[in-house]
Scaffold this motif. Structure first.
Motif, PDB file in Angstrom:
ATOM      1  N   ARG A 138     -15.238 -22.175  18.208  1.00 29.18           N
ATOM      2  CA  ARG A 138     -14.836 -20.824  18.607  1.00 29.18           C
ATOM      3  C   ARG A 138     -13.583 -20.871  19.490  1.00 29.18           C
ATOM      4  N   GLU A 167      -5.482 -19.189  12.926  1.00 28.21           N
ATOM      5  CA  GLU A 167      -5.939 -18.093  12.072  1.00 28.21           C
ATOM      6  C   GLU A 167      -6.931 -18.555  11.010  1.00 28.21           C
ATOM      7  N   ALA A 204     -10.178 -19.059  12.649  1.00 27.62           N
ATOM      8  CA  ALA A 204     -10.722 -17.743  12.992  1.00 27.62           C
ATOM      9  C   ALA A 204     -11.353 -17.076  11.775  1.00 27.62           C
ATOM     10  N   ALA A 205     -10.720 -17.238  10.615  1.00 25.61           N
ATOM     11  CA  ALA A 205     -11.275 -16.648   9.393  1.00 25.61           C
ATOM     12  C   ALA A 205     -12.607 -17.288   9.029  1.00 25.61           C
ATOM     13  N   ARG A 206     -12.723 -18.599   9.239  1.00 23.66           N
ATOM     14  CA  ARG A 206     -13.988 -19.284   8.944  1.00 23.66           C
ATOM     15  C   ARG A 206     -15.081 -18.840   9.917  1.00 23.66           C
ATOM     16  N   LYS A 246     -15.210 -15.939  11.458  1.00 26.15           N
ATOM     17  CA  LYS A 246     -15.556 -14.559  11.082  1.00 26.15           C
ATOM     18  C   LYS A 246     -16.517 -14.547   9.895  1.00 26.15           C
ATOM     19  N   ALA A 247     -16.243 -15.375   8.890  1.00 27.03           N
ATOM     20  CA  ALA A 247     -17.120 -15.445   7.718  1.00 27.03           C
ATOM     21  C   ALA A 247     -18.500 -15.973   8.098  1.00 27.03           C
ATOM     22  N   ASP A 273     -19.928 -15.694  11.079  1.00 27.81           N
ATOM     23  CA  ASP A 273     -20.608 -14.631  11.822  1.00 27.81           C
ATOM     24  C   ASP A 273     -21.246 -13.629  10.861  1.00 27.81           C
ATOM     25  N   GLU A 274     -20.510 -13.259   9.830  1.00 27.60           N
ATOM     26  CA  GLU A 274     -21.030 -12.293   8.866  1.00 27.60           C
ATOM     27  C   GLU A 274     -22.226 -12.858   8.108  1.00 27.60           C
ATOM     28  N   ARG A 331     -27.871  -7.887  15.365  1.00 16.45           N
ATOM     29  CA  ARG A 331     -26.727  -8.013  16.262  1.00 16.45           C
ATOM     30  C   ARG A 331     -27.166  -8.301  17.694  1.00 16.45           C
TER      31      ARG A 331
END
Length: 210
Positions: free
Chosen positions: A113, A120, A123-125, A127-128, A130-131, A156
């Motif tokens: 993190r 970037e 960060a995209a990994r 974000k994915a 987290d989803e 959440r």
């Protein structure tokens, strides 16, 4: 082979060894510490040995972030589908994952993190991931009867608190953490855990911290 002689005898190490050195460097010093020459010195190997296993530093970084998912996202998603007789027991399965360093690598999670704040692609990994994690938690809640909106909010609540522990590097002794678990479960799942469920959970966690 004696590691002290490894660089002189042509021993190149292994892909797993280079990866583990990369993980240690990332956790201890952040992404800027993950460089080929320092890793070679850490392993007492020649710099050129690295290229038997990875095309370049970017290939190592890609492998590290893949491994991060294996050490964090995969076990968490798996925990949401473990057998449970109640929603509170299902939640305890999830909390066991977060509290078990040999299952969910929280130090690596913190390091990745931090890496994502300056990269970037990382960060995209994140974000994915987290989803995917939130989706798994939400589906678990839905299986126990919560409607879609409530399942999402409960997921959440669980996830943001647990990641908050990691991001803030919160420190609690194990007894304090265990004392709070029943109330966390009640808030997260909407059902207070049974004494026998807590007893099993506590016994398992104490074995890990013994």
């Amino acid at each position: 082979m004696d590691q002290a002689n490894a660089a002189d005898t042509g021993w190149r190490g292994s892909r797993e060894g280079w990866l583990e050195a990369g993980y240690r460097a990332l956790i201890e010093g952040g992404i800027d510490a993950v460089k080929i020459l320092p890793l070679a010195k850490r392993l007492n190997l020649s710099r050129t040995s690295f290229y038997w296993f990875f095309a370049d530093r970017e290939a190592l970084l890609a492998a590290l972030i893949d491994g991060w998912e294996d050490r964090t996202t995969r076990p968490l998603v798996d925990a949401t589908t473990q057998y449970a007789e109640s929603v509170s027991e299902a939640m305890l399965n999830v909390l066991t994952c977060f509290l078990s360093a040999n299952v969910f690598d929280s130090r690596l999670e913190f390091a990745v993190r931090s890496w994502a704040l300056q990269d970037e692609r990382a960060a995209a990994r994140v974000k994915a991931a987290d989803e995917a994690r939130l989706g798994a938690l939400s589906r678990m809640m839905a299986r126990w009867g919560h409607d879609e909106a409530e399942a999402d909010v409960r997921a959440r609540t669980v996830y943001l608190v647990q990641i908050g522990y990691i991001s803030m590097q919160a420190r609690e002794d194990i007894e304090t953490r265990l004392e709070r678990i029943p109330m966390y479960v009640k808030i997260y799942a909407g059902r207070e855990p049974e004494p026998r469920e807590i007893a099993r959970f506590n016994a398992g966690i104490r074995r890990l911290y013994a």
